[in-house]
Design an enzyme around this catalytic site. Structure first.
Site, PDB file in Angstrom:
ATOM      1  CE  LYS A 312      63.609  12.907  89.198  1.00 42.86           C
ATOM      2  NZ  LYS A 312      62.817  13.897  89.936  1.00 42.86           N
ATOM      3  NE  ARG A 347      59.107  15.964  83.453  1.00 39.76           N
ATOM      4  CZ  ARG A 347      60.370  15.556  83.429  1.00 39.76           C
ATOM      5  NH1 ARG A 347      60.839  14.784  84.431  1.00 39.76           N
ATOM      6  NH2 ARG A 347      61.185  15.895  82.442  1.00 39.76           N
TER       7      ARG A 347
END
Length: 374
Positions: A312, A347
């Site tokens: 991210k 995840r």
């Protein structure tokens, strides 16, 4: 801040596990187990909110919580008893045809994007056969679940027509399901959910928490499948409509609590619900860090926690603007942070590296659980 003995009767109360210990051995009555897993903690952070302000915030030892509860108004006392029970209760396993995934230790969910424009690996799995092989490889590397998606959720991504999304995901799901691989479908659309579940997916993972498509909840109720509800402040506006938060941890908690209640009321079994705080979705760097640091509070929802922080933007922001393909170290660091806060599902894009890190993490926890204290 005020004394815990004088918490306003109209304050909303929250508990966040803190003061984690390496072993419960020799600490009877002074520590509590987190979600039936491998972590124990010695205290709660008790937070009291009136309006949008924290009017009380203090650390309460596990052994002292009953005395605090005894001094509260009846609704608040019941609230804290419920939160404490949910925080410690074991999470039900994910039961799929031919496979059961236990949630008493962290599991890895491998990301398999079938999109040409995903922020990290757009276009990497454009061929059905190659995409399926990538899924097989992640499963062989230790992923318990393969999360297949056919629509990018990066900022500015165009909405994909339902038929195109189905065409992207169904052939890969069919191949993976034929091998017994556990599959989740990453979609907001009820039609895609139906097609993916029919093709062999067993879990619905929705960035809009089943609130973008009016039929989504009904599809999941009919299928009886586990669901992942991710926080996004305005599902109709998309996952990146940026609000301002007075207290992001509390507001995301409240939103997920309300969404879980709504989905349960619609007919989804609470034991089949997992929650995701939505790292990187409609949050600033400061918001993301606050959620990551306070993540243990989400155990008060009584649901398994999914953490999706892999590659991210916040990793780049904290590491000299490292590009997406140079964020492995940060991704593993965040996965281990999630494990240390009790996240049940991690995840990730980089399955083999994360699985290896978790094996070492598990070894450390096992050693702590078997240590002797004189």
């Amino acid at each position: 801040m005020i004394d815990l003995q004088t918490i306003p009767a109209d304050a909303r109360l929250y508990l966040r596990p803190e003061a984690f210990v390496d072993t419960p051995v020799g600490r009877d009555g002074t520590v509590a187990r987190l979600a039936g897993g491998l972590l124990w903690f010695a205290a709660y952070e008790l937070i009291a909110i009136v309006g949008t302000a924290r009017v009380a915030q203090a650390s309460v030892p596990v052994a002292a919580l009953p005395a605090v509860i005894a001094n509260l108004a009846a609704p608040q006392a019941e609230r804290l008893r419920t939160l404490a029970a949910r925080i410690s209760a074991p999470r039900a396993p994910i039961v799929l045809p031919g496979r059961t995934i236990r949630l008493d230790q962290p599991q890895v969910m491998g990301i398999l994007n079938r999109t040409p424009d995903s922020f990290s690996d757009g276009g990497a799995n454009a061929d059905d056969t190659a995409a399926a092989q990538a899924g097989f490889d992640m499963a062989a590397a230790g992923a318990a679940i393969i999360d297949v998606g056919g629509e990018s959720t990066r900022p500015g991504a165009a909405t994909v027509w339902e038929g195109d999304e189905i065409a992207r995901v169904r052939p890969v799901i069919e191949r993976l399901a034929a091998s017994g691989t556990a599959i989740s479908i990453d979609t907001r659309k009820a039609g895609v959910m139906e097609a993916a579940l029919a093709a062999g997916a067993g879990i619905v993972n929705d960035v809009a928490a089943l609130a973008w498509d009016d039929r989504a909840v009904a599809v999941c109720v009919a299928a009886g499948c586990p669901v992942v509800l991710m926080h996004t402040p305005d599902p109709a506006a998309g996952p990146h409509a940026r609000p301002s938060y007075a207290d992001v941890l509390v507001e995301v908690y409240d939103w997920l609590e309300a969404r879980v209640a709504a989905v349960v009321a619609a007919g989804v079994d609470r034991t089949k619900i997992l929650v995701d705080p939505g790292i990187g979705f409609a949050k600033s760097l400061a918001d993301n860090l606050a959620l990551l640091n306070g993540m243990a509070m989400f155990h008060g929802l009584g649901c398994g926690i999914v953490l999706g922080a892999s590659r991210k933007r916040l990793i780049g922001a904290l590491s000299n603007e490292a590009p997406v393909d140079e964020r492995l170290g940060g991704s593993v660091a965040l996965a281990l942070h999630g494990a240390d806060r009790g996240a049940q599902i991690l995840r990730v894009h980089d399955v083999a590296e994360t699985v290896q890190a978790l094996r070492v993490w598990r070894g450390l926890k096992d050693a702590g659980l078997t240590s002797r204290r004189d």
